[in-house]
Write an enzyme that holds these catalytic residues in place. Structure first.
Site, PDB file in Angstrom:
ATOM      1  N   HIS A  73       0.843  -1.193   0.000  1.00  0.00           N
ATOM      2  CA  HIS A  73       0.000   0.000   0.000  1.00  0.00           C
ATOM      3  C   HIS A  73       0.882   1.249   0.000  1.00  0.00           C
ATOM      4  CE1 HIS A  73      -2.438  -3.274   1.617  1.00  0.00           C
ATOM      5  NE2 HIS A  73      -3.511  -2.603   1.240  1.00  0.00           N
ATOM      6  N   GLY A 162      -3.651  -3.868  11.639  1.00  0.00           N
ATOM      7  CA  GLY A 162      -4.071  -4.377  10.334  1.00  0.00           C
ATOM      8  C   GLY A 162      -5.579  -4.372  10.259  1.00  0.00           C
ATOM      9  N   GLU A 459     -17.891  -3.970  24.348  1.00  0.00           N
ATOM     10  CA  GLU A 459     -17.056  -5.173  24.467  1.00  0.00           C
ATOM     11  C   GLU A 459     -15.848  -5.145  23.538  1.00  0.00           C
ATOM     12  OE1 GLU A 459     -21.228  -6.329  25.694  1.00  0.00           O
ATOM     13  OE2 GLU A 459     -20.350  -5.314  23.941  1.00  0.00           O
ATOM     14  N   HIS A 522     -28.302 -15.727  24.984  1.00  0.00           N
ATOM     15  CA  HIS A 522     -27.263 -15.515  25.985  1.00  0.00           C
ATOM     16  C   HIS A 522     -26.511 -16.804  26.348  1.00  0.00           C
ATOM     17  CE1 HIS A 522     -29.042 -11.619  26.322  1.00  0.00           C
ATOM     18  NE2 HIS A 522     -28.386 -11.281  27.426  1.00  0.00           N
TER      19      HIS A 522
END
Length: 714
Positions: A73, A162, A459, A522
């Protein structure tokens, strides 16, 4: 042959605490003088022609490396080269000859696809880990310059990036670590021993990923004033111009998140605007700063700049020649003029002087605050305090049955006083995960010395922030918690923990259908198997208090490997034969018959009780049954073959595994004639005992499975 991961231990500079204050004061003043001279030299502005030459050197090192590798890149390094010059030559504090110096500024390339930007900067400034030969080996087998920055490969790379958005979260974790340690150890009447910035370059893709929003929201709430993020606003992604999918006002969003935002209109050629923006960012100490820097991706390329064509493919020979002509770069492939090296390699002397000054400051600090310095130096050494494991409790079968999440709470509160680096918290589930360290308050803006982290319902960001705390490499031991099912929201960060050798402890409660009424949304089913399949992740499912102690001991000891601990909501006993020592081996015998066993029953967590009960029942019928606890397959596989054969005897073919999860993976242990008692479907909403009965995870089911396996084996 697998690429060898290079682990570099942090060098700790031990200072005598016996030196007199007068002596250390003279040393400090002398060091301060030479550092001031070095800094003055560094901040003297060079003429624009020289700076242009240095900036173009960054561009062409990257262009040539990507061309040679035939992949990569180049666009990002070409557009961000001015940022690189201003950051690495005029702003950041670091020592190329000692990349692990504690008080260095941290740099994170969140836009990790532009890795040649970081390698070019490291090579030009004198890092021994990135020679020109390494640059020429970009993206090749066993190269020290892999396709994305990898902290376990290239000395001086702070974190592995990344997957977009992860890096800015890691940077937030590092900035939080700096704020915490500074609040704990810095004193008003001596030089600061914790005083560094965290810089991060992020791109449009990082901005789009939800994980960056989670963590940036928290960084704004925390007010991390020594975090400076440079947003490479080039408006190009792989699909093309970002206007096709990304048109929000990023500056207003970050202002709403509590960040200080500065817009740099010309990040291509206006070095003074970049310099002023960074200077202004440092003046704001109660908020993180976002520098929204307009750049041209592939700057200098006549035909590919400002297009997705330069984002992820080499320029090629023809366009490279055109770019050389356009930028007036008369040097050959991989040729860097000596005067450019002379400018950039000034970082070596500056870094050495900065480190020398810090050592002198530490001596002053140690003379006045020997106790605090002993704790500080012990932390950053990465060594655990002697005898810390004695704090872990042990349990007897007659002790009251408890949920393993309750035992986990006991472990955290037993370890907190003896592990000064233990920090962590939950994603808005502390009352359920039971993760609060009761003797400490909350890490918040203005109270950074506290050790309980409140992550909110974030989370994924939580996991990546903890990776940054771990990879700050300052002795902090981060843990984070949620329901086991919600690892689905943070799996990307957990995989990066394993890949990056970040010893995060993942405290995951409500580990099975045993959580009951909340139902299948859950209830984890495939999760244990999925983490057992993840390389370098230790997946622990302890049964009872002794095994929870063993799980925490193992997790704390493994500072270069993350651990996921799956914990129950329901109570279970501490069975006879369970132990910390056995848990550390991953699999061990807790019940042994006289003579060769007719069958082996294996279990984990709450189902180990069923395995033990079935063995007792079968023995009343004249059968000899061994019971094996398997809390951690990864640790078991690391034992000697002799030990493993002593636990799972090769000649005993009748085997049963019992675990309230999928059967996937168990067949390597139970073999051709083995049976698994578990669940290979989604769960349901009902009280836990009803669910176990309806899904066939019962004592009788284990007994029947053992009989069926014995019949088949014989």
């Amino acid at each position: 042959m697998q690429m060898q991961r290079q682990q570099v231990g942090q060098k700790v500079h031990q200072r005598s605490t016996a030196a007199s204050p007068a002596v250390v004061s003279r040393v400090s003043r002398k060091a301060a003088k030479v550092v001031a001279q070095a800094v003055a030299t560094a901040t003297t502005k060079l003429d624009k022609a020289t700076v242009d030459k240095c900036v173009n050197a960054i561009r062409f090192v990257a262009i040539d490396a990507v061309n040679k590798s035939k992949s990569g890149h180049p666009g990002m390094p070409m557009g961000c080269a001015p940022m690189g010059y201003v950051l690495w030559n005029e702003t950041m504090k670091y020592n190329p000859k000692n990349p692990n110096w504690f008080n260095r500024d941290r740099f994170v390339l969140s836009a990790g696809h532009g890795s040649m930007f970081q390698y070019a900067m490291m090579h030009l400034t004198g890092y021994e880990s990135v020679s020109m030969e390494d640059i020429k080996s970009f993206r090749q087998w066993n190269s020290l310059t892999p396709g994305h920055p990898e902290n376990f490969v290239t000395k001086g790379v702070e974190v592995t990036t990344g997957p977009l958005g992860q890096g800015i979260c890691n940077a937030i974790g590092m900035a939080a670590a700096e704020a915490h340690l500074a609040a704990r150890f810095n004193k008003a009447d001596v030089p600061k021993i914790v005083d560094h910035y965290t810089y991060c370059i992020m791109g449009d893709g990082c901005m789009m990923e939800g994980i960056s929003q989670e963590a940036s929201s928290l960084a704004g709430h925390w007010g991390l004033g020594k975090l400076i993020a440079l947003y490479d606003d080039n408006k190009i992604s792989i699909d093309g111009h970002t206007e096709i999918s990304f048109t929000e006002d990023v500056a207003k969003r970050y202002e709403a998140l509590g960040w200080h935002v500065i817009t740099v209109k010309n990040g291509n050629t206006d070095y003074d605007e970049l310099r002023q923006a960074i200077a202004d960012a440092k003046k704001v100490t109660d908020k993180p700063t976002l520098l929204k820097i307009s750049t041209l991706i592939g700057y200098g390329s006549p035909n590919k700049a400002d297009s997705h064509d330069v984002h992820g493919a080499p320029l090629g020979a023809e366009e490279t020649a055109a770019t050389r002509k356009n930028l007036g770069w008369s040097y050959g492939e991989f040729e860097v003029p000596q005067d450019v090296y002379d400018v950039f390699r000034g970082a070596i002397a500056r870094g050495a002087k900065s480190e020398e000054q810090w050592n002198a400051d530490c001596a002053v600090y140690a003379a006045k605050y020997p106790k605090e310095y002993a704790e500080f130096s012990g932390l950053i050494s990465g060594k655990l305090p002697q005898g810390w494991e004695v704090a872990l409790p042990t349990f007897k079968p007659e002790d009251k049955p408890l949920a393993t999440r309750q035992h986990s709470q006991s472990m955290l509160n037993a370890l907190a006083p003896v592990l000064p680096g233990l920090v962590g918290g939950s994603a808005d589930l502390a009352p359920s995960n039971l993760t609060l360290m009761k003797m400490f308050g909350d890490f918040q803006k203005g109270q950074y010395a506290e050790r309980n982290l409140r992550f909110g319902v974030r989370e994924h960001g939580m996991g990546a922030i903890c990776n940054g705390i771990a990879l700050h490499n300052s002795g902090l031991i981060p843990y984070c918690a949620t329901f086991f099912i919600f690892t689905d929201y943070m799996r990307g960060a957990m995989r990066m923990s394993a890949l990056s050798n970040a010893g995060v402890i993942y405290v995951m409660t409500h580990d099975s259908i045993g959580l009951g009424e909340d139902g299948p949304t859950h209830q984890p089913i495939e999760h244990l198997s999925s983490f057992r399949a993840m390389p370098d992740m230790m997946m622990m499912r302890p049964a009872g208090g002794n095994e929870v102690s063993g799980a925490y001991k193992s997790a704390v000891l493994n500072r270069k490997r993350p651990t996921t601990i799956a914990l129950s909501r329901q109570n279970m006993p501490s069975l006879p034969g369970t132990s910390i020592e056995g848990t550390m081996k991953g699999g061990y015998t807790i019940h042994e018959p006289a003579g060769k066993p007719d069958a082996i029953i294996m279990g984990t967590g709450s189902e180990l009780e069923l395995a033990h009960g079935a063995a007792v029942a079968l023995e009343k019928e004249g059968k000899k049954v061994r019971v094996v606890s398997m809390p951690c397959w990864e640790l078991f596989e690391e034992q000697s073959q002799e030990y493993k054969d002593s636990v799972l005897t090769p000649g005993v073919h009748a085997r049963v595994s019992v675990e309230a999860g999928t059967s996937f993976g168990w067949h390597k242990y139970i073999g051709t004639y083995g049976k698994h008692v578990g669940i290979d479907s989604f769960g349901a909403s009902a009280p836990a005992p009803i669910l176990y009965e309806k899904f066939g995870i019962t004592l009788q089911a284990v007994i029947d499975a053992a009989k069926a396996s014995m019949a088949a084996a014989h």
